[in-house]
Design a protein around this motif. Structure first.
Motif, PDB file in Angstrom:
ATOM      1  N   MET B   1      15.788  -4.503  30.026  1.00  0.00           N
ATOM      2  CA  MET B   1      14.828  -3.514  30.546  1.00  0.00           C
ATOM      3  C   MET B   1      14.752  -3.631  32.060  1.00  0.00           C
ATOM      4  SD  MET B   1      10.829  -3.123  29.765  1.00  0.00           S
ATOM      5  CE  MET B   1      10.611  -4.723  30.497  1.00  0.00           C
ATOM      6  N   ARG B   2      15.835  -3.247  32.706  1.00  0.00           N
ATOM      7  CA  ARG B   2      15.780  -3.268  34.173  1.00  0.00           C
ATOM      8  C   ARG B   2      15.923  -1.830  34.675  1.00  0.00           C
ATOM      9  NH1 ARG B   2      20.834  -3.415  33.146  1.00  0.00           N
ATOM     10  NH2 ARG B   2      22.396  -2.680  34.592  1.00  0.00           N
ATOM     11  N   MET B   3      15.308  -1.573  35.817  1.00  0.00           N
ATOM     12  CA  MET B   3      15.320  -0.236  36.390  1.00  0.00           C
ATOM     13  C   MET B   3      16.707   0.059  36.959  1.00  0.00           C
ATOM     14  SD  MET B   3      12.576   1.189  39.131  1.00  0.00           S
ATOM     15  CE  MET B   3      11.221   0.719  38.064  1.00  0.00           C
ATOM     16  N   GLU B  84      14.733   8.030  36.177  1.00  0.00           N
ATOM     17  CA  GLU B  84      14.755   7.326  34.892  1.00  0.00           C
ATOM     18  C   GLU B  84      14.404   8.235  33.717  1.00  0.00           C
ATOM     19  OE1 GLU B  84      15.594   4.269  34.299  1.00  0.00           O
ATOM     20  OE2 GLU B  84      15.944   3.645  36.361  1.00  0.00           O
ATOM     21  N   PRO B  88       8.556   7.012  27.730  1.00  0.00           N
ATOM     22  CA  PRO B  88       7.766   5.792  27.930  1.00  0.00           C
ATOM     23  C   PRO B  88       8.639   4.549  27.840  1.00  0.00           C
ATOM     24  CG  PRO B  88       7.396   6.652  25.747  1.00  0.00           C
ATOM     25  CD  PRO B  88       8.220   7.674  26.472  1.00  0.00           C
ATOM     26  N   LEU B  89       8.228   3.480  28.511  1.00  0.00           N
ATOM     27  CA  LEU B  89       8.949   2.205  28.435  1.00  0.00           C
ATOM     28  C   LEU B  89       8.982   1.715  26.990  1.00  0.00           C
ATOM     29  CD1 LEU B  89       8.022   2.359  31.502  1.00  0.00           C
ATOM     30  CD2 LEU B  89       8.048  -0.137  31.436  1.00  0.00           C
ATOM     31  N   PHE B  90       7.808   1.740  26.342  1.00  0.00           N
ATOM     32  CA  PHE B  90       7.706   1.259  24.968  1.00  0.00           C
ATOM     33  C   PHE B  90       7.513   2.453  24.043  1.00  0.00           C
ATOM     34  CE2 PHE B  90       5.110   0.012  21.327  1.00  0.00           C
ATOM     35  CZ  PHE B  90       5.844  -1.026  20.814  1.00  0.00           C
ATOM     36  N   ARG B  91       8.418   2.609  23.105  1.00  0.00           N
ATOM     37  CA  ARG B  91       8.222   3.705  22.160  1.00  0.00           C
ATOM     38  C   ARG B  91       8.042   3.104  20.769  1.00  0.00           C
ATOM     39  NH1 ARG B  91      13.403   3.955  20.201  1.00  0.00           N
ATOM     40  NH2 ARG B  91      14.463   2.674  21.715  1.00  0.00           N
ATOM     41  N   CYS B  92       6.887   3.402  20.195  1.00  0.00           N
ATOM     42  CA  CYS B  92       6.497   2.843  18.900  1.00  0.00           C
ATOM     43  C   CYS B  92       7.281   3.532  17.797  1.00  0.00           C
ATOM     44  CB  CYS B  92       4.991   3.046  18.712  1.00  0.00           C
ATOM     45  SG  CYS B  92       4.354   2.421  17.156  1.00  0.00           S
ATOM     46  N   LEU B 121       0.461  -2.002  24.590  1.00  0.00           N
ATOM     47  CA  LEU B 121       1.577  -1.839  25.520  1.00  0.00           C
ATOM     48  C   LEU B 121       1.396  -0.587  26.372  1.00  0.00           C
ATOM     49  CD1 LEU B 121       3.967  -3.911  25.471  1.00  0.00           C
ATOM     50  CD2 LEU B 121       2.696  -3.885  23.351  1.00  0.00           C
ATOM     51  N   ALA B 124      -0.784  -1.112  29.485  1.00  0.00           N
ATOM     52  CA  ALA B 124      -0.058  -1.741  30.594  1.00  0.00           C
ATOM     53  C   ALA B 124       0.839  -0.724  31.296  1.00  0.00           C
ATOM     54  CB  ALA B 124       0.771  -2.914  30.071  1.00  0.00           C
ATOM     55  N   TRP B 128       0.880   0.640  35.240  1.00  0.00           N
ATOM     56  CA  TRP B 128       2.091   0.682  36.055  1.00  0.00           C
ATOM     57  C   TRP B 128       2.260   2.063  36.680  1.00  0.00           C
ATOM     58  CZ3 TRP B 128       7.012   3.037  34.530  1.00  0.00           C
ATOM     59  CH2 TRP B 128       8.068   2.700  35.373  1.00  0.00           C
TER      60      TRP B 128
END
Lengths: 162, 162
Positions: B1-3, B84, B88-92, B121, B124, B128
């Motif tokens: 998970m890096r940009m 990007e 979302p970063l986290f997708r449930c 999540l 957070a 951000w």
DNA sequence: GAAGAATTACTCGGATACTGCGTGTCCGAGTGTAACGGG
DNA sequence: CCCGTTACACTCGGACACGCAGTATCCGAGTAATTCTTC
């Protein structure tokens, strides 16, 4: 830049272990069956949690995994870093010093201070990490217990019987 | 998970366009030479910024790119989302409803409310995004001007001559 | 019947293939510029 | 000398290969429980 699905698996698995909470460890196959996950890959994630100090592994027959700390002492940041690694989201490659622009910046102090771009993105990442660190596994479990009181019992019925 | 490194390139390129600030557009080759970046790939990122409405493209001879808005109206969040994507970063994936645990949860309201893991999540991630949205391109440029006053002139010398 | 040792079955641990996205590159379509010829 | 036309060179736009990290899987090392034998 999307988070690995292993994070979701890890959080739910840690929650299940907190709910079951009998002294005996739970095997990977049981944990995988709990949410219909591919066992071998979940096993890989659990190993990462052991290396990070969040889980204890018990080898041998009737072995498995159990929480290494109390749920109050496990933050969401701990889980994310255990799975994703502790490298920053944004890593500055200092391109400000390269190319024609970098060559024109001959002053001795032009690059003495940190890159403003790196600082700006870094502030946002710090806010993200602080928000993750402020929420513990116990908090998430408590929220679930309040919203859906049956889930804890369901976990104990599904995984607690040995 | 890096940009993606394209984010760093985009921010620096937008800053350079803000510093040059003559009415004429700047071509990809000039912008790439400014920081010694691979031209074709930077070009791809610039197209994404055009699609997001951050840049204006001018076709034809002596064409190029110029800022579509004032630097004060371009936030770091705009740049990150342009490169990007806005996922979302986290997708449930709702694994809470799968497997043995999901089967044991037969109550009608057990899954009525959002997943607590997703909410945790998501909080957070919201922090951000808010931290990114609070910082504009003008803020970053101003910070650089204060810390290294020569950089702006260097950019104008490197890219402003046409 | 009890104790001890060998066996067995089950578990974790790390090493090994496969897939999707990020990275890097290329060529074609379109447009403004410049040169050229005619009035 | 001025204007219209033509050709040109430069730019953006999207389509095409390559490499690495995430995804998925397997087999070997190690340990506790079990069983059998012996006293």
């Amino acid at each position: 830049m999307r988070m690995s699905k292993g994070v979701e698996w890890a959080v739910h698995t840690l929650l299940n272990l907190a709910w079951v909470d009998h002294g005996r460890p739970v095997a990977t196959a049981q944990l995988a069956a709990g949410h219909d996950l591919p066992g071998p890959y979940l096993h890989k994630q659990l190993q990462a949690l052991v290396r990070a100090g969040l889980l204890e592994s018990v080898p041998g027959a009737r072995g498995g995994f159990l929480l290494a700390r109390a749920p109050e002492a496990i933050s969401m940041l701990d889980v994310v870093l255990a799975i994703e690694g502790d490298e920053p989201l944004f890593r500055c490659t200092e391109i400000r010093q390269c190319g024609l622009v970098g060559a024109e910046c001959s002053g001795p102090d032009d690059f003495a201070l940190p890159c403003a771009v790196k600082s700006a993105l870094g502030r946002a990442e710090t806010a993200w990490r602080e928000a993750l660190a402020a929420q513990s596994l116990a908090d998430v479990g408590r929220a679930t217990d309040e919203h859906a009181p049956n889930v804890g019992g369901a976990v104990r019925r599904a995984l607690g019987s040995d």
